[in-house]
Design a protein around this motif. Structure first.
Motif, PDB file in Angstrom:
ATOM      1  N   ARG A   1      -6.229   3.650   1.524  1.00  0.00           N
ATOM      2  CA  ARG A   1      -6.547   2.797   2.686  1.00  0.00           C
ATOM      3  C   ARG A   1      -5.538   1.673   2.806  1.00  0.00           C
ATOM      4  NH1 ARG A   1      -8.088   5.045   6.570  1.00  0.00           N
ATOM      5  NH2 ARG A   1      -8.157   6.914   5.353  1.00  0.00           N
ATOM      6  N   MET A   2      -5.236   1.069   1.632  1.00  0.00           N
ATOM      7  CA  MET A   2      -4.281  -0.042   1.669  1.00  0.00           C
ATOM      8  C   MET A   2      -2.932   0.451   2.221  1.00  0.00           C
ATOM      9  SD  MET A   2      -2.329  -1.961  -1.338  1.00  0.00           S
ATOM     10  CE  MET A   2      -0.656  -1.614  -0.934  1.00  0.00           C
ATOM     11  N   GLY A   3      -2.489   1.593   1.715  1.00  0.00           N
ATOM     12  CA  GLY A   3      -1.209   2.146   2.178  1.00  0.00           C
ATOM     13  C   GLY A   3      -1.243   2.417   3.674  1.00  0.00           C
ATOM     14  N   TYR A   4      -2.369   2.954   4.136  1.00  0.00           N
ATOM     15  CA  TYR A   4      -2.489   3.326   5.555  1.00  0.00           C
ATOM     16  C   TYR A   4      -2.436   2.084   6.451  1.00  0.00           C
ATOM     17  CZ  TYR A   4      -4.366   5.466   9.797  1.00  0.00           C
ATOM     18  OH  TYR A   4      -4.525   5.911  11.089  1.00  0.00           O
TER      19      TYR A   4
ATOM     20  N   LEU B   1       0.081  10.073   2.140  1.00  0.00           N
ATOM     21  CA  LEU B   1      -1.296   9.643   1.859  1.00  0.00           C
ATOM     22  C   LEU B   1      -2.219  10.853   1.748  1.00  0.00           C
ATOM     23  CD1 LEU B   1      -1.313   6.576   4.246  1.00  0.00           C
ATOM     24  CD2 LEU B   1      -1.432   6.488   1.771  1.00  0.00           C
ATOM     25  N   TRP B   2      -1.947  11.868   2.571  1.00  0.00           N
ATOM     26  CA  TRP B   2      -2.732  13.117   2.509  1.00  0.00           C
ATOM     27  C   TRP B   2      -2.581  13.744   1.116  1.00  0.00           C
ATOM     28  CZ3 TRP B   2      -0.677  18.073   1.762  1.00  0.00           C
ATOM     29  CH2 TRP B   2      -1.549  19.144   1.984  1.00  0.00           C
ATOM     30  N   LEU B   3      -1.318  13.724   0.619  1.00  0.00           N
ATOM     31  CA  LEU B   3      -1.055  14.243  -0.725  1.00  0.00           C
ATOM     32  C   LEU B   3      -1.820  13.405  -1.757  1.00  0.00           C
ATOM     33  CD1 LEU B   3       0.806  16.070  -2.572  1.00  0.00           C
ATOM     34  CD2 LEU B   3       2.299  14.104  -2.698  1.00  0.00           C
TER      35      LEU B   3
ATOM     36  N   PHE C   1      -4.496  11.739  -1.354  1.00  0.00           N
ATOM     37  CA  PHE C   1      -5.936  12.004  -1.236  1.00  0.00           C
ATOM     38  C   PHE C   1      -6.313  13.173  -2.150  1.00  0.00           C
ATOM     39  CE2 PHE C   1      -9.450  14.340   0.718  1.00  0.00           C
ATOM     40  CZ  PHE C   1     -10.395  13.342   0.855  1.00  0.00           C
ATOM     41  N   TRP C   2      -5.520  14.235  -2.082  1.00  0.00           N
ATOM     42  CA  TRP C   2      -5.840  15.426  -2.896  1.00  0.00           C
ATOM     43  C   TRP C   2      -5.533  15.207  -4.366  1.00  0.00           C
ATOM     44  CZ3 TRP C   2      -9.067  18.962  -1.765  1.00  0.00           C
ATOM     45  CH2 TRP C   2      -9.374  19.209  -0.422  1.00  0.00           C
ATOM     46  N   CYS C   3      -4.416  14.532  -4.641  1.00  0.00           N
ATOM     47  CA  CYS C   3      -4.079  14.278  -6.051  1.00  0.00           C
ATOM     48  C   CYS C   3      -5.130  13.390  -6.706  1.00  0.00           C
ATOM     49  CB  CYS C   3      -2.711  13.618  -6.162  1.00  0.00           C
ATOM     50  SG  CYS C   3      -1.382  14.732  -5.746  1.00  0.00           S
ATOM     51  N   ASP C   4      -5.581  12.368  -5.955  1.00  0.00           N
ATOM     52  CA  ASP C   4      -6.600  11.468  -6.515  1.00  0.00           C
ATOM     53  C   ASP C   4      -7.912  12.215  -6.760  1.00  0.00           C
ATOM     54  OD1 ASP C   4      -4.879   9.367  -6.552  1.00  0.00           O
ATOM     55  OD2 ASP C   4      -5.454   8.586  -4.598  1.00  0.00           O
TER      56      ASP C   4
ATOM     57  N   VAL D   1       7.735   8.047  11.321  1.00  0.00           N
ATOM     58  CA  VAL D   1       7.362   7.265  10.132  1.00  0.00           C
ATOM     59  C   VAL D   1       5.872   7.423   9.858  1.00  0.00           C
ATOM     60  CG1 VAL D   1       7.131   4.926   9.210  1.00  0.00           C
ATOM     61  CG2 VAL D   1       9.199   5.582  10.457  1.00  0.00           C
ATOM     62  N   PHE D   2       5.066   7.296  10.930  1.00  0.00           N
ATOM     63  CA  PHE D   2       3.605   7.367  10.810  1.00  0.00           C
ATOM     64  C   PHE D   2       3.188   8.699  10.176  1.00  0.00           C
ATOM     65  CE2 PHE D   2      -0.464   8.726  12.683  1.00  0.00           C
ATOM     66  CZ  PHE D   2      -1.286   7.683  12.291  1.00  0.00           C
ATOM     67  N   ASN D   3       3.770   9.792  10.672  1.00  0.00           N
ATOM     68  CA  ASN D   3       3.361  11.099  10.156  1.00  0.00           C
ATOM     69  C   ASN D   3       3.919  11.374   8.758  1.00  0.00           C
ATOM     70  OD1 ASN D   3       1.702  12.479  12.279  1.00  0.00           O
ATOM     71  ND2 ASN D   3       3.420  11.795  13.522  1.00  0.00           N
ATOM     72  N   ALA D   4       5.133  10.866   8.499  1.00  0.00           N
ATOM     73  CA  ALA D   4       5.698  11.068   7.155  1.00  0.00           C
ATOM     74  C   ALA D   4       4.864  10.315   6.118  1.00  0.00           C
ATOM     75  CB  ALA D   4       7.145  10.585   7.120  1.00  0.00           C
ATOM     76  N   GLU D   5       4.485   9.076   6.452  1.00  0.00           N
ATOM     77  CA  GLU D   5       3.677   8.289   5.514  1.00  0.00           C
ATOM     78  C   GLU D   5       2.264   8.879   5.391  1.00  0.00           C
ATOM     79  OE1 GLU D   5       4.566   5.934   3.477  1.00  0.00           O
ATOM     80  OE2 GLU D   5       6.627   5.984   4.195  1.00  0.00           O
ATOM     81  N   SER D   6       1.723   9.342   6.532  1.00  0.00           N
ATOM     82  CA  SER D   6       0.381   9.936   6.486  1.00  0.00           C
ATOM     83  C   SER D   6       0.384  11.178   5.597  1.00  0.00           C
ATOM     84  CB  SER D   6      -0.098  10.329   7.886  1.00  0.00           C
ATOM     85  OG  SER D   6      -0.180   9.183   8.695  1.00  0.00           O
ATOM     86  N   LEU D   7       1.504  11.905   5.621  1.00  0.00           N
ATOM     87  CA  LEU D   7       1.604  13.098   4.774  1.00  0.00           C
ATOM     88  C   LEU D   7       1.546  12.689   3.296  1.00  0.00           C
ATOM     89  CD1 LEU D   7       2.188  16.199   4.726  1.00  0.00           C
ATOM     90  CD2 LEU D   7       4.569  15.599   4.388  1.00  0.00           C
TER      91      LEU D   7
END
Length: 1315
Positions: A153-156, A927-929, A931-934, A919-925
């Motif tokens: 969330r913080m990153g987003y 964060l998506w990663l 999400f799964w790693c966490d 940038v938005f989609n690269a960073e979201s990707l």
């Protein structure tokens, strides 16, 4: 317009999307199928668009601007405050999320680890029951998962805020910059720098800021809990931390200093490359490659020194950070055992867990410190710019909307805003719709200033003027954006097929578009570099014609086109399409005067005459201009082929442009082929990278990666054995202290920590030594290869790509790649060793380790294709935005004349949105990663906790403690490992590009063929169709002492010369044979593409001959080294270039002339003495071309001086005065006659009057030599090609040219008679 990027939708709508970044699945799937990811269609949240962000920001910024001038009351405008008011509340939420992360991490390490250990030991009344154990396990798993969610969330939020700040600031900068009245070079550079780097730095600062203030708080919280746990024993530990934490800030500070110092060297190195690569042909003509290679190496030497110190800082910093946990633990454990009680598992492993977490804030601290301080500096620079008072542009449009179309000036006096002393006097000037008014006069007479006055860019002192209607304008120096030719012509207007076709025809672009590879979709390149001067000018004219304005201002719009084309444009465009417009035409072509409605004759800032073209006007102009000038207009001999011939013509003419036939399929295939060619396969690149770094060094480095991590794990095991008293040193009774036993366990633990620390320093040192060494070797070879590459290489490799290789790819190899690989190695080994440790202590966990490895592989295979595609899209779109700002500032005059400021501000907003969406989609990707790693990490914590609860009796507290302290590391580092692996893979792309240049680009003197590995053709097809190996054409190089005085006479002999630019292209020279005696003056004429310039390229061996040979003074030039050959010839090129440096380095880069008098003598001869003294003498600093201090004529005279300094008997002139005005040309031509009278001279002519006084003329057609004889002899026969060319110039001009030829012939005959 900003809103259109997201296509009117919000990809993040819906709970699942917001929570788990659900919209990324589609893009990840597309990337795996190999589809292009287009940032524009991917979209982002509507609040991120440039318009939305700017509209919010501008209100707060306006309020700040009102405080201007109130500094005395302590109030001053602040950009930070405006940004805080606009985006602060949302950004604060990210801070809360970061605090949430800290809380969950510390709770996990302190509360859950301790409580679970109490449960295993059964020494706490609360945690006795099985239920309590399972509850703790569930709680710990949820805690582990929430911790990850907080960080995501913080990153987003930080990313969203960063994008909004960036969008608002780009808009603020462009709103101000694009409306400036005029812009200086340094201002423009600063503005481009804001958009290119400062705004990115502010974005980076926004990502890192929360780490900066939370790191000390986290450290304090961890220390407080340790105090609670171990009492006074933590005080020595606190001392250790208080030493290390400030050191982080010190290292951060030094790193910033080194980076700032290095930035200057990096910029200097890129500047050299930016000058040399576009002028590579000239560098080769002069054989100056060695000089520039040395210059680059000098700058690079300084860079490498700083890189070394930067590496030292990094190594020490990382060693400190990773050494703090075990070292402080040692101090605390020893104190605890000696003063308090026996070490127990709850204390030991909770302490280790807390310290393992402490590593993360310490690792990110220097980076955060650097990012935030850079962002702060950037904000201050931007604030100063946004507060600066500047004159906003006032164009004529604001002047008078009701006035009739056209322009009238009556008794007006103007001055230039920056130079009030120079006045422009216009007693009377008028142009009405349907009229063409010509403006003529010498250079510096004030012709362009008259047009600037009409555009509203001059300050009117008194008098009356009125300008009405829409305006279009063609500047003297054509201005192009890096767009397709079609977009350049449309210039933001709506598409109209019939009008467009008419414009293309009337501006004589039809044939060019047939020849260019992608027709009107061909990109113009940066500053129009892909087009010739004439094409650039005609595209500017086409843009002006398409705009369909009422008042058309043409500043020398016909200067760079040949005679035939000029007539075509005048008739079909100026008198055709502009028939109903008011046209002002500045021109040198006197033959158009009779067709103009009025003429304004200017001299020294005064309009001397305004009226019809008549005897009086002719007499007046005759006094102002040299007589040859009247020929100047007429004497151009480059009639392009008639359209009727063009069916097959492009094939003949391609030779010069070297392009592909205009089909739609071909360019794409060649494009994709080229992309494969310019890179090396990753495996091979990795092998080269390793090899250059020294294989032994790489092996040692690998060992140093393994040793510290192994000792670190052993030290953790040692704590377990210490707690369990594995070596039975303590008395049998439980919990009794024994100094001797404590000393035994302590000293071995200290030894392990010591080994860990020193091997870590060795690890960093060997690793950075390897990467620096490898990067430097690859760079050195790449620069050498590219400078010495054959000309064919530059025809297929865009200069822009090479500049990117030497700037961006080089920086990545110096800095980003080593960092990514280093951390990948460190974190990856931490992860590996922790999984091994946990698997050894809890054997069942081994099965989950396998699951973890498989999952990591799957995650990477899914993530990398999308990450690479988005990274590429991010780089491309970022470049588009910076490019736009740079282009608009360069062509600000044109933008204002067309009143397109708002269009370009909207265009900047659109490009900002595309960049931000990428940038938005690269960073979201990412964060998506995460999400799964966490999620996987949390699952692992759950599994270990479950084993601890279920198997507590078999495992024992020490084992469980060891497992927990390790699993917490996994939680923190797992996502990062996956990120660093993928980042290393995508950054490795730069190594692939650079190793291609360093290992697969051949040197001059070979038959270049980009399809072959190594770029050298194996075989070649002769004119008669026979295929022979290329080795049969390569001569043995002689470097004989007898050649010391070669060439001494200057006799040139071509024998049956066949040459082609590419092995699959048509022959550019076909069986050319001629002989030039020493001292003869020979002119080469022919249409564009006839092969006249190609003869020079063959003489200089820019391309190897397919057949035949060229002899100079009886020596076959194929047997000479390139340096020997090229330094034996002198040339005055078509496009003169000055290189940044001193006057001396421009004349004599190798310092061959130690006597300054020799240099001054040459400077005097060419008439540059005053200019050189003005520049500060021989060692005065000179800006490179584009530095505007030296005019085109002066730069050309500099090239004359270079040629004069080389006392060799052969001089080549390559259309040397094509781009000049008559006056300057006269000076240059006179100088050539005076200084080079005794040399054998070959002149490639663009106009007949420059070569009509030659001894002989070469007439070329489609690569063949048609005629070779004295001009008078050829003119004696009306059927010769030369005779026809002369007749085409018009009756008067042809008569004058014939007369000049006859006079010259009789002069020569008279000279030879007495002999």
């Amino acid at each position: 317009m900003g809103g259109n990027t997201d296509g009117g939708h919000d990809p993040t709508a819906g709970f699942f999307n917001k929570f788990a970044f659900g919209w990324m699945y589609k893009h990840v799937g597309d990337a795996r199928k190999g589809k292009e990811l287009n940032a524009e269609t991917m979209g982002m949240t509507p609040d991120n668009t440039a318009d939305a962000a700017y509209n919010k920001f501008v209100d707060h910024w306006s309020a700040e601007l009102k405080l201007k001038g109130q500094e005395a009351d302590g109030k001053k405008p602040s950009l930070v405050r405006a940004l805080r008011k606009t985006f602060g509340t949302y950004y604060l939420m990210a801070g809360f999320c970061k605090m949430g992360w800290s809380t969950f991490v510390i709770a996990g390490a302190f509360y859950f680890v301790r409580s679970l250990l109490s449960y295993v030991n059964q020494n706490s009344p609360i945690y006795r029951s099985k239920l309590a154990g399972w509850c703790l396990m569930a709680g710990f798993t949820i805690d582990a998962w929430f911790l990850g969610l907080c960080l995501q969330r913080m990153g987003y939020i930080c990313m969203q805020c960063g994008i909004r700040v960036r969008a608002a600031l780009v808009q603020a900068v462009t709103h101000k910059a694009f409306r400036l009245n005029s812009v200086r070079g340094d201002q423009a550079a600063a503005i481009v720098n804001f958009v290119a780097s400062d705004i990115q730095k502010i974005y980076d600062g926004a990502q890192e800021f929360h780490y900066l203030w939370t790191a000390p708080l986290e450290a304090a919280a961890i220390l407080a809990l340790l105090g609670y746990l171990t009492g006074d024993s933590m005080l020595p530990g606190l001392g250790a931390i208080l030493i290390v934490l400030p050191l982080q800030y010190v290292f951060g500070y030094f790193t910033i200093k080194i980076k700032l110092k290095n930035a200057g060297f990096v910029a200097h190195r890129s500047c050299i490359m930016q000058e040399v690569l576009p002028a590579i042909k000239l560098v080769k003509y002069y054989a100056w490659e060695q000089f520039f290679e040395n210059e680059i190496s000098k700058v690079r030497k300084e860079e490498v020194k700083l890189a070394f110190w930067n590496a030292v800082m990094k190594v020490l910093n990382i060693a400190f950070v990773f050494c703090v946990p075990p070292l402080t633990a040692f101090v605390i454990f020893t104190t605890y055992e000696f003063t308090t009680a026996r070490l127990v598992s709850t204390v030991a492993f909770t302490t280790l867990s807390l310290f393992n977490i402490l590593r993360f804030p310490l690792v990110v601290l220097p980076k955060a410190l650097r990012a935030v301080s850079e962002a702060n500096a950037s904000l201050q620079r931007l604030e100063a710019y946004l507060l600066e008072d500047v004159q906003q542009g006032v164009t004529h449009l604001n002047v008078n909307k009701t006035a009739p179309a056209g322009a009238v000036i009556d008794n007006a006096v103007y001055h230039h805003p920056s130079n009030p002393n120079w006045k422009l006097h216009v007693p009377r000037f008028e142009v009405r719709p349907g009229q063409v008014v010509a403006v003529v006069g010498r250079v510096g007479a004030g012709k362009s200033s008259l047009i600037q006055a009409l555009l509203g860019n001059m300050v009117k002192e008194h008098g009356a003027s009125q300008v009405g209607g829409r305006v279009s304008y063609v500047p003297q120096n054509p201005w192009l954006q890096n767009l397709s030719i079609r977009d350049s012509i449309l210039f933001g207007e709506a598409w109209d097929q019939s009008k467009y076709e008419q414009v293309i025809d009337s501006c004589a672009l039809t044939l060019d578009l047939q020849i260019l590879p992608q027709g009107d979709e061909s990109k113009a390149g940066i500053r129009g570099v892909n087009l010739s001067g004439g094409q650039r000018q005609r595209v500017n004219l086409a843009r002006c014609a398409y705009a369909d304005a009422d008042l058309v201002l043409l500043d020398n719009a016909l200067s760079a086109v040949d005679h035939h084309t000029a007539h075509h444009i005048f008739e079909t465009c100026i008198k055709g399409m502009f028939a109903k417009k008011a046209v002002v035409l500045i021109t040198h072509q006197i033959e158009f005067m009779p067709q103009c409605d009025a003429v304004a004759i200017m001299d020294e800032g005064r309009c001397l005459y305004f009226g019809k073209w008549n005897e009086q006007a002719q007499d007046l102009l005759g006094k102002l201009l040299p007589i040859t000038h009247l020929l100047h207009a007429a004497g151009s001999q480059e009639a392009p082929p008639k359209p009727k011939e063009t069916k097959g013509a492009p094939a003949k003419q391609q030779s010069i442009q070297l392009t592909l036939a205009p089909t739609t399929i071909k360019p794409e295939t060649s494009d994709s082929k080229k992309k494969d060619q310019q890179k090396v396969l990753p495996v091979r690149a990795a092998m080269i990278y390793t090899w250059y770094g020294n294989v032994f060094l790489v092996f040692v480095c690998f060992m140093f990666f393994l040793i510290p991590q192994t000792t670190r794990q052993v030290s953790d095991f040692w704590v377990r054995w210490w707690v369990n008293d594995e070596y039975l040193k303590f008395p049998k009774r439980k919990g009794v202290q024994d100094p001797a036993a404590t000393q035994f366990y302590c000293l071995i633990y200290l030894a392990l920590v010591g080994i860990f620390y020193f091997t870590m320093i060795a690890r960093g040192a060997t690793f950075l030594w390897w990467t620096l060494r490898s990067a430097e070797k690859i760079r050195k070879k790449a620069v050498h290869n590219v400078l010495y590459a054959p000309m064919g290489f530059f025809l297929v490799t865009p200069v822009g790509d090479l500049l990117l290789n030497f700037s961006k790819d080089q920086d990545i190899m110096d800095e980003n790649l080593p960092d990514a690989v280093h951390f990948m190695g460190i974190y990856g080994l931490i992860l590996l060793s922790t999984t091994i440790t946990v698997s050894v202590t809890i054997n069942f966990f081994g099965a989950f380790t396998g699951f973890l490895i498989i999952m990591t592989g799957i995650m990477l295979s899914i993530y990398i294709p999308a990450a690479t595609a988005l990274k590429k899209s991010r780089a491309v779109s970022g470049g588009m935005l910076v490019g736009l700002v740079a282009e608009v500032l360069e062509g600000l005059g044109v933008v204002q004349a067309f009143s397109k400021q708002d269009y370009f501000i909207r265009e900047a907003a659109r490009r900002t949105d595309i960049t931000n969406a990428a940038v938005f989609n690269a960073e979201s990707l990412n964060l998506w990663l995460a999400f799964w790693c966490d999620l996987i990490g949390a699952a692992l914590v759950g599994v270990v906790s479950a084993f601890a609860v279920a198997l507590k009796d078999e495992l024992g507290a020490a084992t469980v403690g060891l497992a927990f302290s390790n699993i917490i590391q996994m939680l923190v580092f797992y996502t990062w490992v996956v990120r660093f692996i993928s980042e290393s893979i995508s950054l490795f792309n730069s190594v692939e590009c650079m190793t291609y240049l360093s290992n697969y680009v051949p040197h001059d003197g070979v038959f270049f063929d980009q399809k072959q590995e190594g770029g050298v053709a194996k075989s070649l097809t002769l004119p008669d169709g026979q295929i022979v190996p290329t080795s049969s054409r390569v001569q043995v190089v002689v470097d004989d002492a007898t050649l010391d005085r070669w060439p001494s006479t200057g006799n040139i002999r071509f024998e049956d010369v066949w040459m082609q630019y590419r092995l699959d292209a048509a022959w550019a020279l076909k069986g050319v044979t001629f002989n030039i005696k020493d001292g003869e003056k020979v002119g080469a004429v022919g249409r564009t593409g006839s092969g006249k310039s190609t003869t020079l390229l063959a003489l200089y061996r820019m391309f190897e001959l397919g057949r035949g040979r060229i002899l100079i003074d009886g020596v076959d030039i194929a047997t000479l080294t390139m340096k020997r050959l090229r330094s034996g010839l002198s040339i005055i090129p078509q496009e003169p270039v000055m290189f940044t440096g001193t006057v001396r380095s421009n004349l004599d880069p190798f310092g061959e002339f130690t006597d300054d008098n020799v240099l001054w003598e040459v400077i005097r001869k060419v008439g540059l003495e005053a200019q050189v003294q003005h520049a500060g003498g021989l060692d005065g600093h000179v800006d490179g071309t584009g530095g505007n201090a030296w005019s085109l004529g002066q730069t050309q005279l500099m090239c004359l001086a270079r040629a004069a300094l080389r006392a060799v008997p052969i001089l080549c002139l390559d259309e040397a005065t094509a781009a000049m005005d008559p006056h300057t040309e006269q000076i240059v031509q006179d100088t050539i006659k005076k200084v080079f009278d005794d040399r054998t001279t070959i002149t490639i002519a663009h106009r007949l009057d420059t070569i009509i006084e030659s001894d002989k003329v070469l007439v070329m057609e489609a690569g063949e030599l048609m005629e070779y004889a004295p001009p008078a002899q050829l003119l004696g026969n009306p059927n010769t090609m030369f005779s026809k060319l002369v007749d085409k110039t018009g009756v008067a001009a042809a008569a004058a040219l014939r007369k000049m030829a006859d006079e010259h012939f009789s002069k020569q005959a008279a000279k030879q008679q007495p002999r």
